[in-house]
Scaffold this motif. Sequence first.
Motif, PDB file in Angstrom:
ATOM      1  N   VAL A   9      83.052 -33.288 -38.265  1.00 55.82           N
ATOM      2  CA  VAL A   9      81.717 -32.710 -38.174  1.00 55.82           C
ATOM      3  C   VAL A   9      81.526 -31.785 -39.366  1.00 55.82           C
ATOM      4  CG1 VAL A   9      80.231 -31.166 -36.819  1.00 55.82           C
ATOM      5  CG2 VAL A   9      81.705 -32.831 -35.657  1.00 55.82           C
ATOM      6  N   LEU A  10      80.441 -31.970 -40.089  1.00 57.67           N
ATOM      7  CA  LEU A  10      80.075 -31.073 -41.189  1.00 57.67           C
ATOM      8  C   LEU A  10      78.932 -30.207 -40.699  1.00 57.67           C
ATOM      9  CD1 LEU A  10      80.137 -33.536 -44.220  1.00 57.67           C
ATOM     10  CD2 LEU A  10      81.987 -32.112 -43.338  1.00 57.67           C
ATOM     11  N   ARG A  11      79.082 -28.882 -40.854  1.00 59.87           N
ATOM     12  CA  ARG A  11      78.076 -27.952 -40.335  1.00 59.87           C
ATOM     13  C   ARG A  11      78.062 -26.682 -41.165  1.00 59.87           C
ATOM     14  NH1 ARG A  11      81.040 -23.999 -38.548  1.00 59.87           N
ATOM     15  NH2 ARG A  11      83.028 -24.345 -37.520  1.00 59.87           N
ATOM     16  N   PRO A  12      76.976 -25.914 -41.059  1.00 52.12           N
ATOM     17  CA  PRO A  12      76.921 -24.634 -41.771  1.00 52.12           C
ATOM     18  C   PRO A  12      77.991 -23.671 -41.244  1.00 52.12           C
ATOM     19  CG  PRO A  12      74.732 -25.282 -41.013  1.00 52.12           C
ATOM     20  CD  PRO A  12      75.715 -26.227 -40.372  1.00 52.12           C
ATOM     21  N   ILE A  13      78.418 -22.779 -42.110  1.00 52.30           N
ATOM     22  CA  ILE A  13      79.434 -21.793 -41.762  1.00 52.30           C
ATOM     23  C   ILE A  13      78.961 -20.865 -40.653  1.00 52.30           C
ATOM     24  CG2 ILE A  13      78.683 -20.116 -43.516  1.00 52.30           C
ATOM     25  CD1 ILE A  13      81.688 -19.539 -44.010  1.00 52.30           C
ATOM     26  N   PHE A  61      74.720 -21.552 -49.795  1.00 54.26           N
ATOM     27  CA  PHE A  61      75.008 -22.344 -48.593  1.00 54.26           C
ATOM     28  C   PHE A  61      76.494 -22.679 -48.576  1.00 54.26           C
ATOM     29  CE2 PHE A  61      75.263 -26.237 -46.075  1.00 54.26           C
ATOM     30  CZ  PHE A  61      74.517 -25.868 -44.968  1.00 54.26           C
ATOM     31  N   TYR A  62      77.086 -22.690 -47.378  1.00 52.00           N
ATOM     32  CA  TYR A  62      78.482 -23.090 -47.226  1.00 52.00           C
ATOM     33  C   TYR A  62      78.594 -24.088 -46.091  1.00 52.00           C
ATOM     34  CZ  TYR A  62      83.495 -22.876 -47.749  1.00 52.00           C
ATOM     35  OH  TYR A  62      84.802 -23.215 -48.018  1.00 52.00           O
ATOM     36  N   LEU A  63      79.294 -25.178 -46.363  1.00 48.41           N
ATOM     37  CA  LEU A  63      79.461 -26.287 -45.435  1.00 48.41           C
ATOM     38  C   LEU A  63      80.911 -26.323 -44.961  1.00 48.41           C
ATOM     39  CD1 LEU A  63      77.914 -28.794 -44.339  1.00 48.41           C
ATOM     40  CD2 LEU A  63      78.758 -30.024 -46.341  1.00 48.41           C
ATOM     41  N   VAL A  64      81.095 -26.369 -43.656  1.00 46.40           N
ATOM     42  CA  VAL A  64      82.424 -26.387 -43.041  1.00 46.40           C
ATOM     43  C   VAL A  64      82.701 -27.775 -42.475  1.00 46.40           C
ATOM     44  CG1 VAL A  64      83.808 -25.451 -41.129  1.00 46.40           C
ATOM     45  CG2 VAL A  64      82.356 -23.938 -42.491  1.00 46.40           C
ATOM     46  N   ALA A  65      83.927 -28.242 -42.665  1.00 49.02           N
ATOM     47  CA  ALA A  65      84.392 -29.487 -42.049  1.00 49.02           C
ATOM     48  C   ALA A  65      85.282 -29.112 -40.873  1.00 49.02           C
ATOM     49  CB  ALA A  65      85.174 -30.316 -43.055  1.00 49.02           C
ATOM     50  N   GLU A  66      84.974 -29.677 -39.710  1.00 49.55           N
ATOM     51  CA  GLU A  66      85.807 -29.401 -38.536  1.00 49.55           C
ATOM     52  C   GLU A  66      86.061 -30.690 -37.771  1.00 49.55           C
ATOM     53  OE1 GLU A  66      84.068 -26.521 -35.835  1.00 49.55           O
ATOM     54  OE2 GLU A  66      83.019 -28.072 -34.768  1.00 49.55           O
ATOM     55  N   LEU A  67      87.159 -30.696 -37.054  1.00 50.65           N
ATOM     56  CA  LEU A  67      87.542 -31.835 -36.231  1.00 50.65           C
ATOM     57  C   LEU A  67      88.054 -31.289 -34.914  1.00 50.65           C
ATOM     58  CD1 LEU A  67      88.020 -34.905 -35.960  1.00 50.65           C
ATOM     59  CD2 LEU A  67      90.297 -34.518 -36.930  1.00 50.65           C
ATOM     60  N   SER A  68      87.401 -31.640 -33.845  1.00 43.65           N
ATOM     61  CA  SER A  68      87.789 -31.187 -32.506  1.00 43.65           C
ATOM     62  C   SER A  68      87.938 -29.665 -32.448  1.00 43.65           C
ATOM     63  CB  SER A  68      89.088 -31.859 -32.058  1.00 43.65           C
ATOM     64  OG  SER A  68      88.967 -33.261 -32.097  1.00 43.65           O
ATOM     65  N   GLY A  69      87.026 -28.960 -33.096  1.00 42.49           N
ATOM     66  CA  GLY A  69      87.032 -27.504 -33.082  1.00 42.49           C
ATOM     67  C   GLY A  69      87.943 -26.854 -34.107  1.00 42.49           C
ATOM     68  N   GLY A  74      86.173 -26.481 -46.341  1.00 42.45           N
ATOM     69  CA  GLY A  74      84.746 -26.405 -46.614  1.00 42.45           C
ATOM     70  C   GLY A  74      84.460 -26.290 -48.099  1.00 42.45           C
ATOM     71  N   VAL A  75      83.170 -26.146 -48.397  1.00 41.51           N
ATOM     72  CA  VAL A  75      82.694 -25.996 -49.768  1.00 41.51           C
ATOM     73  C   VAL A  75      81.327 -25.329 -49.728  1.00 41.51           C
ATOM     74  CG1 VAL A  75      81.588 -28.282 -49.851  1.00 41.51           C
ATOM     75  CG2 VAL A  75      82.342 -27.188 -51.979  1.00 41.51           C
ATOM     76  N   GLY A  76      81.031 -24.583 -50.778  1.00 39.41           N
ATOM     77  CA  GLY A  76      79.738 -23.917 -50.837  1.00 39.41           C
ATOM     78  C   GLY A  76      79.140 -23.947 -52.227  1.00 39.41           C
TER      79      GLY A  76
END
Length: 168
Positions: A9-13, A61-69, A74-76
């Motif tokens: 899941v990619l989402r905002p920080i 903007f900063y984008l976080v990558a997460e998997l199962s929480g 990430g990258v911004g």
Amino acid sequence: MTDIKSKVVLRPIKREDDPYLGEIARYNLEKYGLDIPGTAYFDPELDHLSVYYGEKPEERFYLVAELSGEVLGGVGFAEFPLIEGCAELQKLYLKDSVKGVGLGKLLMKEIEAKARDFGYRRIYLETHSSLETALHMYERTGYRDRSKVDAPSTSAHNAMDRFLIKEL
């Protein structure tokens, strides 16, 4: 490893991501001997990225990558006033367990699209020649070298020795 990209899941920080992202960044910098002054290792905002990117939501903007929480990295980007219409790609770090599966490229593609949405026409980054895998990815995704001669004199990351830019 199965196709992790399809499950990430990619989402905002969010504020609760801050300690994980700081730890991932520092681990990566230490691994390559870049836990030295003049690198992101000593950036005052490294442990509070959500605050830094939240201070100017129209420019950062900063984008976080997460998997199962689990935060995987990430990258911004943030405004880069030394070049007109330019954002600076910042703090692309991943856990070792997800390197080499295309997640870095996915994050790059998504953050570049977001930068375009913000109105930026180009994106700049500073890195180090010892980060060969990252350099290879940047070059394969369209970044071109600006060389040390063309490096900005006001960079806080004066230990970096590679400067790249890409037209969006």
